[in-house]
Scaffold this motif. Structure first.
Motif, PDB file in Angstrom:
ATOM      1  N   GLU A 230     -13.717  47.717  34.722  1.00 37.21           N
ATOM      2  CA  GLU A 230     -14.186  46.751  33.734  1.00 37.21           C
ATOM      3  C   GLU A 230     -13.964  45.320  34.233  1.00 37.21           C
ATOM      4  O   GLU A 230     -14.843  44.457  34.066  1.00 37.21           O
ATOM      5  CB  GLU A 230     -13.464  46.964  32.410  1.00 37.21           C
ATOM      6  CG  GLU A 230     -13.891  46.001  31.303  1.00 37.21           C
ATOM      7  CD  GLU A 230     -15.365  46.107  30.969  1.00 37.21           C
ATOM      8  OE1 GLU A 230     -15.942  45.076  30.550  1.00 37.21           O
ATOM      9  OE2 GLU A 230     -15.947  47.200  31.125  1.00 37.21           O
ATOM     10  N   LYS A 231     -12.798  45.061  34.812  1.00 41.18           N
ATOM     11  CA  LYS A 231     -12.544  43.729  35.347  1.00 41.18           C
ATOM     12  C   LYS A 231     -13.517  43.394  36.474  1.00 41.18           C
ATOM     13  O   LYS A 231     -14.073  42.288  36.534  1.00 41.18           O
ATOM     14  CB  LYS A 231     -11.104  43.617  35.859  1.00 41.18           C
ATOM     15  CG  LYS A 231     -10.793  42.257  36.470  1.00 41.18           C
ATOM     16  CD  LYS A 231      -9.415  42.207  37.109  1.00 41.18           C
ATOM     17  CE  LYS A 231      -8.329  42.144  36.073  1.00 41.18           C
ATOM     18  NZ  LYS A 231      -7.000  41.912  36.700  1.00 41.18           N
TER      19      LYS A 231
ATOM     20  N   ALA B 193     -16.901  42.669  35.040  1.00 40.31           N
ATOM     21  CA  ALA B 193     -16.911  41.370  34.364  1.00 40.31           C
ATOM     22  C   ALA B 193     -17.098  40.240  35.369  1.00 40.31           C
ATOM     23  O   ALA B 193     -17.857  39.286  35.116  1.00 40.31           O
ATOM     24  CB  ALA B 193     -15.618  41.180  33.571  1.00 40.31           C
TER      25      ALA B 193
ATOM     26  N   GLN C  21     -20.643  40.142  36.584  1.00 44.81           N
ATOM     27  CA  GLN C  21     -21.485  39.454  35.606  1.00 44.81           C
ATOM     28  C   GLN C  21     -21.369  37.943  35.770  1.00 44.81           C
ATOM     29  O   GLN C  21     -22.379  37.227  35.740  1.00 44.81           O
ATOM     30  CB  GLN C  21     -21.063  39.853  34.179  1.00 44.81           C
ATOM     31  CG  GLN C  21     -21.368  41.290  33.802  1.00 44.81           C
ATOM     32  CD  GLN C  21     -22.812  41.514  33.370  1.00 44.81           C
ATOM     33  OE1 GLN C  21     -23.655  40.616  33.506  1.00 44.81           O
ATOM     34  NE2 GLN C  21     -23.098  42.701  32.876  1.00 44.81           N
ATOM     35  N   ARG C  22     -20.146  37.446  35.964  1.00 43.67           N
ATOM     36  CA  ARG C  22     -19.937  35.998  36.067  1.00 43.67           C
ATOM     37  C   ARG C  22     -20.636  35.411  37.292  1.00 43.67           C
ATOM     38  O   ARG C  22     -21.078  34.268  37.254  1.00 43.67           O
ATOM     39  CB  ARG C  22     -18.443  35.685  36.125  1.00 43.67           C
ATOM     40  CG  ARG C  22     -17.700  35.929  34.815  1.00 43.67           C
ATOM     41  CD  ARG C  22     -16.253  35.472  34.924  1.00 43.67           C
ATOM     42  NE  ARG C  22     -15.505  35.721  33.701  1.00 43.67           N
ATOM     43  CZ  ARG C  22     -14.684  36.737  33.532  1.00 43.67           C
ATOM     44  NH1 ARG C  22     -14.501  37.612  34.511  1.00 43.67           N
ATOM     45  NH2 ARG C  22     -14.038  36.899  32.395  1.00 43.67           N
TER      46      ARG C  22
END
Length: 303
Positions: A162-163, A166, A169-170
């Motif tokens: 998940e990290k 994330a 995505q950034r």
């Protein structure tokens, strides 16, 4: 006294810090000297990196910038001086006393390099998972829980994925999560390397020429990413950079080296018009700066 590799010192135990702003430093470099035989690469250098700031370390080629980075990040042990990492909550890590791997593992100082050092045959996602090796190994009980797929390890693995996602995505690379990292364009590899460093949750992020080789659009994307890291994460940034457009646009403070000596330390506005800095970059003596500025048209531009 040491506790699990951490030096049990408080701010009261330490000698006076280097003079000058910022008032709330996350990193304090005090009287750093690095000699290689008879060569003095860095000479009695003191400066601070403000908590939550972007600080640039600049200077002509051979000024000693990468040597300073190598001392901060544990690749070199300085000949003299003290390097203090001051996390929130008190205490300090004396980085020059820590084993190199503990500078990242315990003090949470991360870095990138001038030459990209991704794992090119691993996927983009796997490169970010590798950065989370420490918590995953702990959750696995150093292999057994991971082999057996125990619930604690599965939770840690899901959190790591998940990290990683994330961060993809950034940096706008989620669509290429399963592609080999070596297939990415150069600018995307630069951003992926920074995201990988951020997956270690650093207190201080050290970037060695992150804009090297980038085109103007990629440099603008880099500026946006570094501002986001400063503004949205508890991470201070120290960077070496030759692209002055990047340095002047995003830096809160700039430290300038020349032949291993600090010649200036201030805001971008102060550095832009400092005659010692101009002299260092033009390769002339201080007293010749005015004449050279007039010759190349800089004097009128500054006025």
């Amino acid at each position: 006294m040491k506790a699990a590799g951490r030096l049990a010192v408080t701010h009261r135990d330490l000698p006076p810090a280097a003079d000058g702003p910022p008032d709330d430093p996350v990193l304090i470099v005090d009287h750093l000297t690095m000699r290689f035989g008879g060569l003095v690469a860095v000479n009695d250098l003191s400066f601070k990196v403000g908590r939550g700031d972007i600080t640039a370390l600049i200077g002509p080629n051979g000024a000693g910038k990468t040597t300073v980075f190598n001392c901060i990040t544990g690749f070199y042990k300085p000949t003299e001086g003290m390097i203090r990492l001051c996390p929130e909550g008190g205490g300090a890590y004396l980085l020059e006393r820590l084993p190199g791997h503990d500078v990242n593992r315990l003090a949470r100082v991360a870095r990138t390099f001038q030459n990209i050092r991704l794992f090119p045959r691993m996927t983009v996602l796997e490169n970010l998972m590798v950065a989370q090796h420490k918590p995953l190994m702990q959750a696995s009980g150093f292999s057994l829980a991971g082999i057996l797929g125990l619930p604690g390890y599965r939770r840690a693995e899901a959190e790591a994925v998940e990290k990683a996602r994330a961060w993809l995505q950034r940096i706008d690379l989620i669509g290429r999560a399963d592609d080999p990292a070596g297939d990415l364009p150069y600018g995307d590899q630069r951003r992926l390397e920074i995201a990988r460093a951020m997956c270690t949750d650093p207190v201080l992020l050290c970037l060695d020429e992150p804009a090297a080789g980038l085109n103007p659009r990629e440099s603008a994307d880099l500026n946006t990413l570094l501002r986001m890291i400063r503004d949205e994460h508890a991470t201070s940034v120290l960077l070496i950079e030759h692209d002055m457009s990047v340095v002047m646009q995003i830096s809160d403070r700039i430290v300038v080296l020349d032949y291993g000596l600090k010649i200036a330390d201030g805001t971008p506005e102060q550095i832009r018009t400092d005659t010692r800095v101009i002299a260092a970059y033009l390769g002339v003596d201080d007293e010749e700066v005015e004449a050279v500025e007039a010759e190349v048209g800089l004097a009128g531009a500054q006025a």
